[in-house]
Write a protein that holds these residues in place. Structure first.
Motif, PDB file in Angstrom:
ATOM      1  N   THR A   1      -2.987  -8.439  -7.142  1.00  0.00           N
ATOM      2  CA  THR A   1      -3.327  -7.025  -7.045  1.00  0.00           C
ATOM      3  C   THR A   1      -3.653  -6.442  -8.420  1.00  0.00           C
ATOM      4  O   THR A   1      -4.545  -5.610  -8.562  1.00  0.00           O
ATOM      5  CB  THR A   1      -2.164  -6.240  -6.405  1.00  0.00           C
TER       6      THR A   1
ATOM      7  N   PHE B   1      -9.253  -0.248   4.246  1.00  0.00           N
ATOM      8  CA  PHE B   1     -10.128   0.349   3.247  1.00  0.00           C
ATOM      9  C   PHE B   1     -10.749   1.630   3.801  1.00  0.00           C
ATOM     10  O   PHE B   1     -10.730   2.686   3.165  1.00  0.00           O
ATOM     11  CB  PHE B   1     -11.229  -0.650   2.860  1.00  0.00           C
TER      12      PHE B   1
ATOM     13  N   TYR C   1      -7.165  -4.732  -2.050  1.00  0.00           N
ATOM     14  CA  TYR C   1      -7.879  -5.146  -0.843  1.00  0.00           C
ATOM     15  C   TYR C   1      -8.199  -6.635  -0.861  1.00  0.00           C
ATOM     16  O   TYR C   1      -7.976  -7.344   0.119  1.00  0.00           O
ATOM     17  CB  TYR C   1      -9.151  -4.306  -0.669  1.00  0.00           C
TER      18      TYR C   1
ATOM     19  N   GLU D   1     -14.921  -4.336  -5.643  1.00  0.00           N
ATOM     20  CA  GLU D   1     -15.172  -2.961  -5.196  1.00  0.00           C
ATOM     21  C   GLU D   1     -16.058  -2.240  -6.217  1.00  0.00           C
ATOM     22  O   GLU D   1     -16.886  -1.406  -5.862  1.00  0.00           O
ATOM     23  CB  GLU D   1     -13.861  -2.191  -5.028  1.00  0.00           C
TER      24      GLU D   1
ATOM     25  N   LYS E   1      -8.181  -0.975  -7.210  1.00  0.00           N
ATOM     26  CA  LYS E   1      -9.362  -1.737  -6.825  1.00  0.00           C
ATOM     27  C   LYS E   1      -9.766  -2.661  -7.969  1.00  0.00           C
ATOM     28  O   LYS E   1      -9.418  -2.427  -9.125  1.00  0.00           O
ATOM     29  CB  LYS E   1     -10.504  -0.784  -6.463  1.00  0.00           C
TER      30      LYS E   1
ATOM     31  N   GLU F   1      -9.454   4.790   1.730  1.00  0.00           N
ATOM     32  CA  GLU F   1     -10.431   5.206   0.721  1.00  0.00           C
ATOM     33  C   GLU F   1     -11.396   6.250   1.262  1.00  0.00           C
ATOM     34  O   GLU F   1     -11.789   7.166   0.549  1.00  0.00           O
ATOM     35  CB  GLU F   1     -11.231   4.008   0.206  1.00  0.00           C
TER      36      GLU F   1
ATOM     37  N   MET G   1      -8.314  -5.755   6.500  1.00  0.00           N
ATOM     38  CA  MET G   1      -8.469  -5.129   5.188  1.00  0.00           C
ATOM     39  C   MET G   1      -9.601  -4.111   5.200  1.00  0.00           C
ATOM     40  O   MET G   1      -9.511  -3.074   4.542  1.00  0.00           O
ATOM     41  CB  MET G   1      -8.700  -6.175   4.097  1.00  0.00           C
TER      42      MET G   1
ATOM     43  N   ILE H   1       0.838  -1.199   0.000  1.00  0.00           N
ATOM     44  CA  ILE H   1       0.000   0.000   0.000  1.00  0.00           C
ATOM     45  C   ILE H   1       0.869   1.245   0.000  1.00  0.00           C
ATOM     46  O   ILE H   1       0.657   2.195  -0.763  1.00  0.00           O
ATOM     47  CB  ILE H   1      -0.945  -0.004   1.231  1.00  0.00           C
TER      48      ILE H   1
END
Lengths: 510, 167
Positions: free
Chosen positions: B105, B145, B111, B162, B158, B149, B141, A404
């Protein structure tokens, strides 16, 4: 005493004392202790991971949050060293030597109190130094032009190579890789593309945050997995009686504390960093002790000395970052990157143009460390419990956090892959004793050092003697060359002395 | 000595490999920058000048590294294992899932991929119970999020799930 520094500091407290900033401070310290306790997360990558959260914040709030994470991490590293014999951070390795034996003897509370208080003392010494020295250095540095700046960068790089403990060629290689990675992409002076080899993802160049997260974060997880950590902890009970008794005994060790604080401040300003400082503090305490053999069996000085030095170094590393724009440690390098992202130009002008920001930060160092001391004393049992969480849960969560963090820098999935690549490189380099801090430093400063050099050359029409054109730049450049050649010089001196002692074999040939 | 204690590769071999690879990289980059223009123009260095100098130095320092490893002065430390077999297996246990996670990913978003990584890792490496794996991964997670977000508005990659939920 400098009256203006005190005025500015008071102004800094006014900036800092808002509800939002105090809240950010608390959150930062708690997150920091968390980061310090967890193996695999440390100062540089802990701060780097949370940097994306601050993109939309105002710079003062952002730096308060991030610097408090750093203070918290410095405090937190000691908890696992003492209770579990596992250094949560590299700078608390030396704390395990006497801290864990103390815990085994049932003196964990005493050791923890000593460690936290020593950290606090070291930080306080460094913050006082910053308060009074940084404005002077910055005022002095306002006279700097490109040649002076390049000379100071050059000094930083040379002192890394000359003073480092690792094999010289490995320090050099690590630093050169950093410089080369910094040079990839658009050339900032001429605008031509360098070393992109046709890959459009490389146009941006390599972001040092992505590198730091991989090199320091993911690689640490790989190493920890390899070593197969088993947590066997001692119970942590901290009651006020133990804290009070330990505090009463501390003035006896004033010499150790002051010695370590000075060593720490020195190593923080010259880019030695907190890790070197903690070992040096421990070594000094042992050398000056009347009973050096008892070190390693649970002496309180063995905890006080490295913790004071590490915290003093970690804090004073921010002085060159604020005053000159040159970070004194890996974490300071990440904070420097943060400044640039928030649109602030690090360096002496910061004190003039963004006085609120600078003095708010310095004020937060005082308050952050006081709050840190109280918070860490209160939350030890809570954080010691974290290590009962099985390592696979921690490892996988840290990997997700690293991904991330890497993505957030530019919003590119390519950077996640790069981060993994840097993680593998970091793992191999750490195992082969290549130092990683020079790489991170060169990656941050590479472009600016080159810009400074080329601006100098444009002004002087390519004449290199400009680096000796006045006494200021001349002495900095000469000092840099001296530091660079120091290992060679000291080697020659040793040989000369040897031959003077009447040892003829081969000494003259060197 | 059990099989797990066997060295996969010795320290000296890895030293040689790394130094050798870096020398080649150094030489390659030096050539690339030479072509870009690495000489000293009237107004100072050309764009390739610095990278050329740096990559030449890198090549030289790494060649010294090759020499240093071959000289074998480090004795027993040089012959020691870089990584033992059971250690290597444990490293791969992290590295392979991490690579799979990156792949996932690209398609599922960070996520869902993160959920799969944490739950799978806890289940197969940590040997936790299924229910706790799923619960922990879901909570972690979901809070990430919420944090990125919704609270701080830093968008992450995403995927289709999502998309369905309207994010």
């Amino acid at each position: 005493m400098d009256g203006t520094a005190i005025d500015s500091l008071l102004h800094g407290f006014v900036v800092l004392l808002t509800f939002k900033n105090m809240l950010l401070m608390m959150v930062g310290i708690i997150l920091g202790i968390f980061v310090g306790v967890l193996p695999g997360l440390g100062g540089p990558n802990g701060v780097a991971l949370l940097l994306p959260l601050t993109f939309t914040m105002d710079p003062t709030g952002a730096i308060v949050l991030l610097s408090c994470i750093y203070w918290g991490a410095l405090f937190g590293g000691a908890i696992t060293s003492i209770l579990f014999n596992i250094p949560g951070e590299a700078w608390s390795v030396a704390t395990t030597f006497d801290g864990y034996p103390m815990a085994q003897q049932g003196r964990a509370g005493e050791a923890l109190t000593a460690a936290f208080t020593a950290s606090f003392f070291g930080a306080l010494a460094a913050v006082l130094l910053i308060t009074f020295l940084a404005p002077l250095v910055a005022r002095f540095a306002l006279r700097f032009g490109p040649p002076e700046f390049f000379a100071v960068y050059f000094l930083t790089f040379c002192s890394f190579v000359g003073m480092g403990k690792e094999a010289r060629h490995k320090i050099l290689i690590s630093m050169l890789i950093g410089f080369l990675l910094a040079a990839v992409g658009m050339d900032t002076v001429g605008g031509s593309l360098r070393m992109t080899f046709g890959f459009s993802d490389l146009l941006r160049g390599f972001d040092f945050l992505v590198a730091v997260i991989g090199l320091f974060g993911l690689s640490e997880i790989l190493l920890t997995m390899e070593e197969k950590l088993a947590f066997e902890g001692k119970q942590a009970k901290l009651d006020l009686k133990v804290v009070w008794r330990t505090w009463k005994s501390l003035p006896r060790y004033w010499a150790t504390l002051i010695r370590s604080a000075i060593a720490g401040c020195w190593l923080g300003i010259t880019p030695g960093g907190a890790i070197a400082a903690s070992f040096m503090g421990y070594g000094l305490a042992k050398r000056f002790s009347r009973d050096p053999d008892s070190f390693g069996t649970g002496r309180i000085e063995g905890v006080l000395a490295p913790e004071t030095a590490a915290h003093a170094a970690g804090t004073s590393a921010l002085l060159p970052m604020l005053a000159l724009g040159i970070p004194g440690s890996g974490t300071a390098a990440v904070l420097l990157g943060g400044l640039m992202i928030w649109g602030l130009q690090p360096g002496p002008l910061l004190f003039v143009e963004h006085a609120d920001f600078v003095w708010g930060l310095i004020a937060s160092m005082y308050l952050g460390n006081i709050a840190g001391l109280i918070l860490v004393l209160a939350t030890v049992p809570l954080f010691a419990a974290i290590l009962r969480v099985p390592f696979p849960t921690i490892a996988s969560s840290v990997i997700v956090l690293c991904a991330i963090g890497a993505y957030a820098v530019h919003g590119a999935v390519f950077d996640i892959w790069l981060m993994v690549l840097f993680g593998v490189v970091g793992y191999v380099f750490k195992k082969l004793n290549y130092p990683l801090a020079p790489l991170a430093l060169a990656l941050v400063l590479g472009d600016r050092a080159e810009d400074a050099f080329r601006q100098t050359m444009i002004a002087s029409r390519g004449n290199l003697t400009v680096f000796w054109s006045n006494s200021l730049v001349g002495s900095i450049t000469s000092l840099a060359l001296l530091l660079l050649l120091w290992p060679v010089l000291s080697d020659i001196m040793k040989r000369l002395r040897k031959s003077g002692d009447g040892v003829p074999t081969g000494a003259a040939s060197g | 000595m059990s099989r797990g204690e066997d060295a996969v590769v010795s320290r000296r071999t890895v030293e040689l490999f790394v130094s050798g690879l870096l020398s080649i990289v150094g030489i390659g980059l030096a050539i690339s920058n030479w072509k870009l223009g690495a000489s000293w123009a009237a107004d100072g260095p050309q764009p390739g000048y610095f990278p050329f100098l740096l990559s030449t130095m890198l090549a030289l320092a790494s060649l010294y590294g090759v020499f240093d490893a071959l000289r074998g002065r480090h004795g027993a430390r040089g012959d020691a294992a870089f990584v033992k077999r059971d250690e290597f297996v444990r490293v791969l246990q992290v590295l392979v899932p991490t690579i799979l996670f990156c792949l996932a990913t690209e398609f599922l978003g960070i996520y869902v991929a993160g959920f799969l990584l944490i739950a799978g890792f806890m289940r197969y490496i940590g040997e936790s119970r299924w229910i706790s794996c799923v619960a922990v991964a879901l909570v972690l997670m979901a809070s990430l999020f919420w944090c990125f977000e919704i609270e701080f508005q830093v968008p992450m990659p995403k995927g289709p799930i999502e998309d369905r939920l309207g994010y």
